[in-house]
Write a protein that holds these residues in place. Structure first.
Motif, mmCIF file in Angstrom:
data_model
loop_
_atom_site.group_PDB
_atom_site.id
_atom_site.type_symbol
_atom_site.label_atom_id
_atom_site.label_comp_id
_atom_site.label_asym_id
_atom_site.label_seq_id
_atom_site.Cartn_x
_atom_site.Cartn_y
_atom_site.Cartn_z
ATOM 1 N N PHE A 217 16.864 17.529 -10.096
ATOM 2 C CA PHE A 217 18.323 17.520 -9.953
ATOM 3 C C PHE A 217 19.016 18.345 -11.054
ATOM 4 N N THR A 218 18.413 18.378 -12.244
ATOM 5 C CA THR A 218 19.062 19.160 -13.315
ATOM 6 C C THR A 218 19.166 20.639 -12.914
ATOM 7 N N GLU A 219 18.260 21.087 -12.060
ATOM 8 C CA GLU A 219 18.324 22.477 -11.567
ATOM 9 C C GLU A 219 19.501 22.663 -10.604
ATOM 10 N N ARG A 220 19.929 21.529 -9.983
ATOM 11 C CA ARG A 220 20.937 21.613 -8.920
ATOM 12 C C ARG A 220 22.289 21.027 -9.334
ATOM 13 N N MET A 221 22.327 20.449 -10.544
ATOM 14 C CA MET A 221 23.508 19.684 -10.937
ATOM 15 C C MET A 221 24.795 20.512 -10.917
ATOM 16 N N ASN A 222 24.682 21.802 -11.272
ATOM 17 C CA ASN A 222 25.892 22.628 -11.303
ATOM 18 C C ASN A 222 26.536 22.768 -9.922
ATOM 19 N N VAL A 233 22.332 18.790 3.417
ATOM 20 C CA VAL A 233 22.031 19.651 2.262
ATOM 21 C C VAL A 233 21.431 18.791 1.163
ATOM 22 N N LYS A 234 20.501 19.356 0.384
ATOM 23 C CA LYS A 234 19.947 18.605 -0.744
ATOM 24 C C LYS A 234 20.923 18.757 -1.915
ATOM 25 N N GLY A 235 21.969 17.961 -1.890
ATOM 26 C CA GLY A 235 23.046 18.151 -2.864
ATOM 27 C C GLY A 235 23.166 17.053 -3.888
ATOM 28 N N VAL A 236 22.613 15.868 -3.581
ATOM 29 C CA VAL A 236 22.770 14.724 -4.491
ATOM 30 C C VAL A 236 21.476 14.503 -5.272
ATOM 31 N N SER A 237 21.483 13.515 -6.150
ATOM 32 C CA SER A 237 20.322 13.364 -7.042
ATOM 33 C C SER A 237 19.204 12.514 -6.442
ATOM 34 N N TYR A 238 19.512 11.636 -5.495
ATOM 35 C CA TYR A 238 18.558 10.680 -4.925
ATOM 36 C C TYR A 238 17.963 9.767 -5.995
ATOM 37 N N LEU A 239 18.717 9.513 -7.043
ATOM 38 C CA LEU A 239 18.190 8.691 -8.141
ATOM 39 C C LEU A 239 18.575 7.217 -8.041
ATOM 40 N N GLY A 261 28.546 19.341 -19.333
ATOM 41 C CA GLY A 261 29.874 19.810 -18.940
ATOM 42 C C GLY A 261 29.832 20.693 -17.703
ATOM 43 N N GLY A 262 30.990 21.213 -17.316
ATOM 44 C CA GLY A 262 31.081 22.023 -16.090
ATOM 45 C C GLY A 262 31.395 21.112 -14.911
ATOM 46 N N ALA A 263 31.893 21.715 -13.834
ATOM 47 C CA ALA A 263 32.403 20.925 -12.713
ATOM 48 C C ALA A 263 31.325 20.037 -12.076
ATOM 49 N N GLY A 264 30.102 20.585 -11.921
ATOM 50 C CA GLY A 264 29.044 19.804 -11.272
ATOM 51 C C GLY A 264 28.695 18.570 -12.089
ATOM 52 N N ALA A 265 28.430 18.780 -13.375
ATOM 53 C CA ALA A 265 28.028 17.669 -14.249
ATOM 54 C C ALA A 265 29.161 16.659 -14.400
ATOM 55 N N GLU A 266 30.398 17.159 -14.468
ATOM 56 C CA GLU A 266 31.533 16.225 -14.620
ATOM 57 C C GLU A 266 31.696 15.350 -13.385
ATOM 58 N N THR A 267 31.522 15.955 -12.222
ATOM 59 C CA THR A 267 31.654 15.169 -10.985
ATOM 60 C C THR A 267 30.535 14.140 -10.908
ATOM 61 N N TRP A 268 29.343 14.542 -11.319
ATOM 62 C CA TRP A 268 28.212 13.599 -11.258
ATOM 63 C C TRP A 268 28.412 12.455 -12.261
ATOM 64 N N HIS A 339 23.014 8.699 2.915
ATOM 65 C CA HIS A 339 23.853 9.570 2.097
ATOM 66 C C HIS A 339 25.232 8.933 1.893
ATOM 67 N N ASN A 340 25.822 9.148 0.733
ATOM 68 C CA ASN A 340 27.094 8.494 0.403
ATOM 69 C C ASN A 340 28.192 8.781 1.428
ATOM 70 N N ARG A 341 28.329 10.016 1.868
ATOM 71 C CA ARG A 341 29.369 10.357 2.847
ATOM 72 C C ARG A 341 29.166 9.533 4.120
ATOM 73 N N LEU A 342 27.897 9.370 4.485
ATOM 74 C CA LEU A 342 27.597 8.620 5.707
ATOM 75 C C LEU A 342 27.839 7.129 5.511
ATOM 76 N N ARG A 343 27.580 6.636 4.292
ATOM 77 C CA ARG A 343 27.873 5.213 4.030
ATOM 78 C C ARG A 343 29.357 4.969 4.259
ATOM 79 N N MET A 344 30.184 5.922 3.814
ATOM 80 C CA MET A 344 31.625 5.759 3.993
ATOM 81 C C MET A 344 31.983 5.813 5.479
#
Ligand code: FAD
Length: 475
Positions: A217-222, A233-239, A261-268, A339-344
């Protein structure tokens, strides 16, 4: 003096508050885990991915502790009795553990502490599974927060290196000892359970599994901010399951995101703060377990009776006729993840399209989610049902078709879980009942024969929900 460290939702031997304190305070330290029959006996099925995840994680933890001169005693029975019994046998002067904030756990720990006190054994518990707990982040008036953004801002103002620092266990590791009762981890059969499909899901358990997922996930966090809402899409951490069972350290994760920092890390990081937020809600307002956060929302008249039971069954069994809902329900049924979106989306659909009590959906999730966590699940359900603190306003009702068009535009996720719709053209994948009859025949998906007709009309259901909530407004 000697101590016993009782592992629960913290199945790791690094950055561990209770282990750190026990090693610092005592010259002999034993470790234990209890397969608590007070919990296991309430599980609806003898095939449970979580029991298997825990077991596999314990095998790894035991091996890691053995390499350090220790070992895990694994008991099987009611923890409220097993821990005092083991502590007495080992003649320790204290039991150390990490705090659990769920009401039943709080009760259990109080009972364990009482039983230990009668044996003249101390009980010490520590904050470990959250960054901030209980009263650590309060409003200026000294009250718990009920609004997330305000809580998050206060959280970010309060956090510093001290709160994100690891608890190193390496310095005193020589004090770890293997108790004679440490005889390996029981098999699933010995625990009375059967093998689930966890293996075929390629789900990696234990500390190594958590570390592998986090590295990936650290490779994808941004990209997290842009990718996180799209289930195909493989967009979340699955942690989440690793966070639930503590095979990763929340401090390590939060520290990484905070420093990066940065938008990805801040959102996470914001999502990790939601986790703390719901934990403190549960701690301060344990009534949310059975009740709406706002008492007046307990008066909402949800649908009941046989017709409601049938609607509920179509939701559970992925037969609603709304592909995004059905695909999501297949995901949870087949994998224990959603997935979180689907839970909602599915939570909104159950409560606002079918008018069914959020508690029924919450319980279904509790039984099926690998990452089931009372605080987050209750918070998520009450958010979607508009009964919770800082919830979705009741008049904002997700349209399952437009949600599907927005978040699974090509129908890739839908087709993955509903292969029966694989030949439905993109134009109709979100609402296949709109396909002309001839097209239904030619793609081999006749609605009502090969795939369910929609069980409700969304526009009508929406009106019914608005009326349901307005009635409550007037009462
Ligand atoms: P990421 O997007 O990578 O987020 C990282 C971590 O942040 C998650 O692992 C989780 O620990 C935490 N997190 C993310 N979103 C939330 C949130 N809204 N509330 C609290 N913590 C959050 N999460 C659970 O861990 N257990 C549950 O039982 C649970 N039930 C839910 C029920 C509903 C109806 C809804 C809407 C949400 C629920 N969530 C629950 C929150 C969220 O959906 C999952 O945490 C997330 O989908 C897990 O995937 P991930 O680890 O890839 O998340």
């Amino acid at each position: 003096s000697s101590a016993l460290v009782w592992f629960r939702r913290d199945l790791r031997n690094f950055d561990h508050a209770a282990l750190y304190h026990a090693l610092r305070d005592h010259d002999t330290v034993f470790c234990a885990f209890v397969f608590d029959t007070d919990i296991l006996d309430t599980l609806p099925s003898r095939t449970d991915r979580r029991v298997e995840f825990i077991r596999a994680s314990l095998v790894e933890l035991d091996a890691a502790l053995r390499q350090q001169g220790g070992a895990l005693v694994v008991c099987h029975g009611p923890a409220r009795k097993e821990i005092p019994r083991l502590a007495a046998q080992l003649e320790v002067s204290a039991v150390y553990t990490n705090r659990d904030y769920e009401p039943q756990a709080v009760e259990r720990d109080a009972e364990v502490a009482r039983r230990l006190a009668a044996l003249d054994i101390a009980f010490s518990d520590f904050k470990d599974q959250v960054i901030f707990e209980r009263d650590e982040v309060l409003t200026q008036a000294g009250k718990p927060f009920g609004v997330f953004t305000a809580y998050k801002n206060a959280w970010l103002r309060t956090v510093n290196d001290f709160y994100l620092r690891s608890y190193p266990v390496g310095n005193h590791i020589a004090q770890l000892r293997a108790a004679p009762q440490a005889r390996g981890v029981p098999t699933l059969a010995e625990l009375g359970f059967e093998t689930s499909n966890l293996g075929t899901l390629r789900m990696k358990c234990g500390m190594s599994g958590g570390a592998e997922l986090f590295d990936d996930f650290t490779e994808r966090m941004n990209d997290y901010k842009d990718a996180r809402d799209f289930p195909a899409v493989k967009g979340v951490s699955y942690l989440s399951t690793h966070l639930r069972f503590g095979t990763v350290s929340i401090r390590e994760l939060a520290r990484h995101a905070h420093q990066r920092g940065g938008a990805g890390a801040e959102t996470w990081l914001s999502e990790l703060i939601w986790r703390d937020f719901y934990h403190q809600i549960l701690y301060h307002h344990p009534h949310v377990v059975e009740h709406a956060w706002k008492a007046e929302y307990d008066d909402i008249r949800w649908e009941t009776g046989k017709a409601a039971d049938e609607l509920f069954a179509t939701w559970c069994e992925a037969r609603t006729g709304y592909p995004i809902v059905d695909a999501a329900m297949r995901q949870i049924n087949q994998t224990g993840f959603m997935h979180n979106r689907l839970r909602m989306i599915v939570a909104s659909f159950l409560t606002k399209d079918l008018g069914i009590h959020w508690l029924r959906g919450e319980r279904y999730f509790a039984e099926h989610l690998n990452d089931y966590d009372l605080a987050a699940n209750n918070g998520g359900w009450q958010w979607a049902a508009s009964t919770g603190c800082d919830a979705q306003p009741y008049f904002r009702i997700f349209n399952p078709v437009t949600q599907s068009e927005r978040f699974d535009a090509l129908g890739k996720f839908i087709r993955r879980y509903l292969p029966e719709l694989k030949d439905v053209p993109e134009k109709y994948i979100h609402a296949p009942w709109k396909m002309p009859a001839a097209l239904q025949e030619s793609v081999g998906v006749v609605i009502g024969r090969d795939y369910a007709a929609p069980i409700v009309d969304h526009a009508q259901a929406r009106e019914a929900t608005l009326a349901r909530f307005k009635l409550r407004d007037r009462s």
